[in-house]
Design a protein around this motif. Structure first.
Motif, short mmCIF file in Angstrom:
data_model
loop_
_atom_site.label_atom_id
_atom_site.label_comp_id
_atom_site.label_asym_id
_atom_site.label_seq_id
_atom_site.Cartn_x
_atom_site.Cartn_y
_atom_site.Cartn_z
N PHE A 64 0.84 -1.19 0.00
CA PHE A 64 0.00 0.00 0.00
C PHE A 64 0.89 1.25 0.00
O PHE A 64 2.03 1.22 0.47
CB PHE A 64 -0.90 0.06 1.24
CG PHE A 64 -1.81 -1.12 1.42
CD1 PHE A 64 -3.01 -1.19 0.73
CD2 PHE A 64 -1.47 -2.15 2.28
CE1 PHE A 64 -3.86 -2.28 0.89
CE2 PHE A 64 -2.31 -3.25 2.46
CZ PHE A 64 -3.51 -3.31 1.75
N ARG A 65 0.32 2.33 -0.50
CA ARG A 65 0.94 3.64 -0.35
C ARG A 65 0.07 4.47 0.58
O ARG A 65 -1.15 4.58 0.36
CB ARG A 65 1.09 4.35 -1.69
CG ARG A 65 1.80 5.70 -1.58
CD ARG A 65 1.86 6.41 -2.92
NE ARG A 65 2.58 7.66 -2.81
CZ ARG A 65 2.57 8.61 -3.74
NH1 ARG A 65 1.86 8.44 -4.86
NH2 ARG A 65 3.24 9.73 -3.58
N PRO A 96 -5.10 -11.07 8.68
CA PRO A 96 -3.96 -10.82 9.57
C PRO A 96 -2.65 -11.17 8.87
O PRO A 96 -2.59 -12.12 8.08
CB PRO A 96 -4.24 -11.73 10.76
CG PRO A 96 -5.72 -11.95 10.75
CD PRO A 96 -6.10 -11.96 9.29
N GLY A 97 -1.61 -10.41 9.17
CA GLY A 97 -0.31 -10.67 8.57
C GLY A 97 0.53 -9.42 8.53
O GLY A 97 0.18 -8.39 9.12
N SER A 98 1.66 -9.50 7.85
CA SER A 98 2.58 -8.39 7.72
C SER A 98 2.46 -7.78 6.33
O SER A 98 2.42 -8.50 5.33
CB SER A 98 4.02 -8.87 7.96
OG SER A 98 4.94 -7.79 7.85
N TYR A 99 2.42 -6.45 6.28
CA TYR A 99 2.24 -5.74 5.03
C TYR A 99 3.26 -4.60 4.93
O TYR A 99 3.59 -3.97 5.95
CB TYR A 99 0.83 -5.18 4.92
CG TYR A 99 -0.24 -6.25 4.91
CD1 TYR A 99 -0.67 -6.82 3.71
CD2 TYR A 99 -0.80 -6.71 6.09
CE1 TYR A 99 -1.63 -7.82 3.70
CE2 TYR A 99 -1.76 -7.71 6.09
CZ TYR A 99 -2.17 -8.26 4.90
OH TYR A 99 -3.12 -9.24 4.89
N SER A 113 -2.59 -8.12 13.66
CA SER A 113 -2.69 -9.35 14.42
C SER A 113 -4.11 -9.89 14.38
O SER A 113 -5.08 -9.14 14.19
CB SER A 113 -2.27 -9.12 15.88
OG SER A 113 -3.31 -8.46 16.58
N PRO A 114 -4.29 -11.21 14.60
CA PRO A 114 -5.65 -11.77 14.64
C PRO A 114 -6.50 -11.16 15.76
O PRO A 114 -7.72 -11.14 15.67
CB PRO A 114 -5.41 -13.27 14.87
CG PRO A 114 -4.02 -13.51 14.39
CD PRO A 114 -3.26 -12.25 14.70
N ILE A 118 -2.71 -3.53 15.90
CA ILE A 118 -1.93 -3.17 14.73
C ILE A 118 -0.57 -2.68 15.20
O ILE A 118 -0.47 -1.83 16.09
CB ILE A 118 -2.61 -2.06 13.90
CG1 ILE A 118 -4.07 -2.44 13.59
CG2 ILE A 118 -1.82 -1.78 12.64
CD1 ILE A 118 -4.24 -3.67 12.75
N TRP A 119 0.48 -3.22 14.59
CA TRP A 119 1.85 -2.78 14.88
C TRP A 119 2.45 -2.14 13.64
O TRP A 119 2.35 -2.69 12.54
CB TRP A 119 2.72 -3.96 15.33
CG TRP A 119 2.35 -4.48 16.67
CD1 TRP A 119 1.52 -5.52 16.95
CD2 TRP A 119 2.78 -3.96 17.93
NE1 TRP A 119 1.41 -5.68 18.31
CE2 TRP A 119 2.17 -4.74 18.94
CE3 TRP A 119 3.63 -2.92 18.31
CZ2 TRP A 119 2.38 -4.51 20.30
CZ3 TRP A 119 3.84 -2.69 19.66
CH2 TRP A 119 3.22 -3.48 20.63
#
Length: 285
Positions: A64-65, A96-99, A113-114, A118-119
């Motif tokens: 994403f931007r 859920p996952g890393s983006y 995260s599930p 949000i990190w």
């Protein structure tokens, strides 16, 4: 430009860094507005009326931007708006996952995260100028600085002045002169002042107040980038830890909880993440 016509596209408001299901800091979230000019995006941010609005679009460099606009200008990064953006994306079906996210501060990582937390990755810290208390006599006339900690500009994506206050009581009673502060911050070339007072404990380790009148934000109830800078500052000058929690917005009646995780190697910070929970408030149109 017809703002009302532009607002027909999807725009939401979500709170980030909620504390016990309440509080947090609101951000506008605009989908499908990537082709607009910066002045048009600024105008939409002013129409929404929150401290920051994030515009989500596609990217050739990342998943994403994300572009961040206050009602008066664009900023390179905004932690609470990023958290809010991913809260919305998860509600729309993002797994859920890393983006990866492309920002003006570089390509960073966000983790959904599930459980809904949000990190967001921040840039590694850079430590800048130190200041004297007398530099702030007009901007913060009743501030009493902590006697053993420096007043210093630090950045993990945005350059803020970290201003240690001697007690939580003094922090709550601060009465900034926003006009003088905006002029001072313009000369200092910083976003604003992040004032904090230590609690003497660990959870939270400090209460905070954030002022950015130079960008049209007198006070903000939660700031991810500023608190990441603060965690790195405390790691340097006060107490080394892997996790820090800050409470912000209590004087605004909108208490927010901001968590920061640090990864280190031989005492050197190698990764910075800010995390929090959020909730969607409304869809504007």
């Amino acid at each position: 430009m017809n703002i009302e016509a532009l607002m027909q596209q999807q725009i939401f408001v979500a709170n980030a860094f909620c504390h016990q299901g309440q509080g947090g800091n609101g951000a506008g979230i605009a989908l499908g507005h990537s082709s607009l000019s910066p002045s048009e995006k600024c105008a939409i941010a002013a129409q929404i009326g929150l401290s920051e609005t994030v515009f989500i679009g596609g990217s050739s460099k990342a998943d994403f931007r994300l572009e961040y606009f206050t009602p008066v200008d664009e900023v390179e990064l905004c932690g609470h708006a990023t958290i809010a953006a991913f809260v919305l994306l998860q509600s729309l079906g993002l797994e859920p996952g890393s983006y990866s996210i492309e920002t003006r501060s570089g390509v960073l990582q966000a983790e959904a995260s599930p459980q809904g937390t949000i990190w967001m990755q921040q840039c590694l810290p850079t430590f800048h100028e130190k200041y004297l208390p007398t530099d702030f006599q007009e901007a913060l006339p009743n501030a009493r600085p902590h006697p053993n900690l420096p007043i210093q500009a630090v950045s993990t994506g945005l350059k803020d002045i970290l201003f240690p206050i001697e007690s939580v009581e003094v922090l709550e009673q601060l009465t900034p002169d926003f006009k003088a502060m905006a002029q001072l911050n313009e000369r200092q070339q910083v976003v604003g002042i992040h004032a904090f007072a230590l609690t003497g404990g660990d959870n939270p380790i400090a209460f905070c107040r954030n002022f950015a009148p130079r960008y049209g934000i007198p006070e903000e109830s939660a700031t991810g980038t500023s608190n990441c800078a603060l965690a790195c500052y405390l790691h340097q000058y006060y107490r080394q830890a892997e996790a820090y929690r800050f409470l912000q917005g209590t004087t605004m009646g909108c208490t927010s909880a901001i968590d920061v995780r640090l990864r280190t190697d031989n005492g050197h910070i190698t990764k910075v993440q800010v995390g929090g929970n959020g909730q969607i408030i409304k869809q504007i149109k």
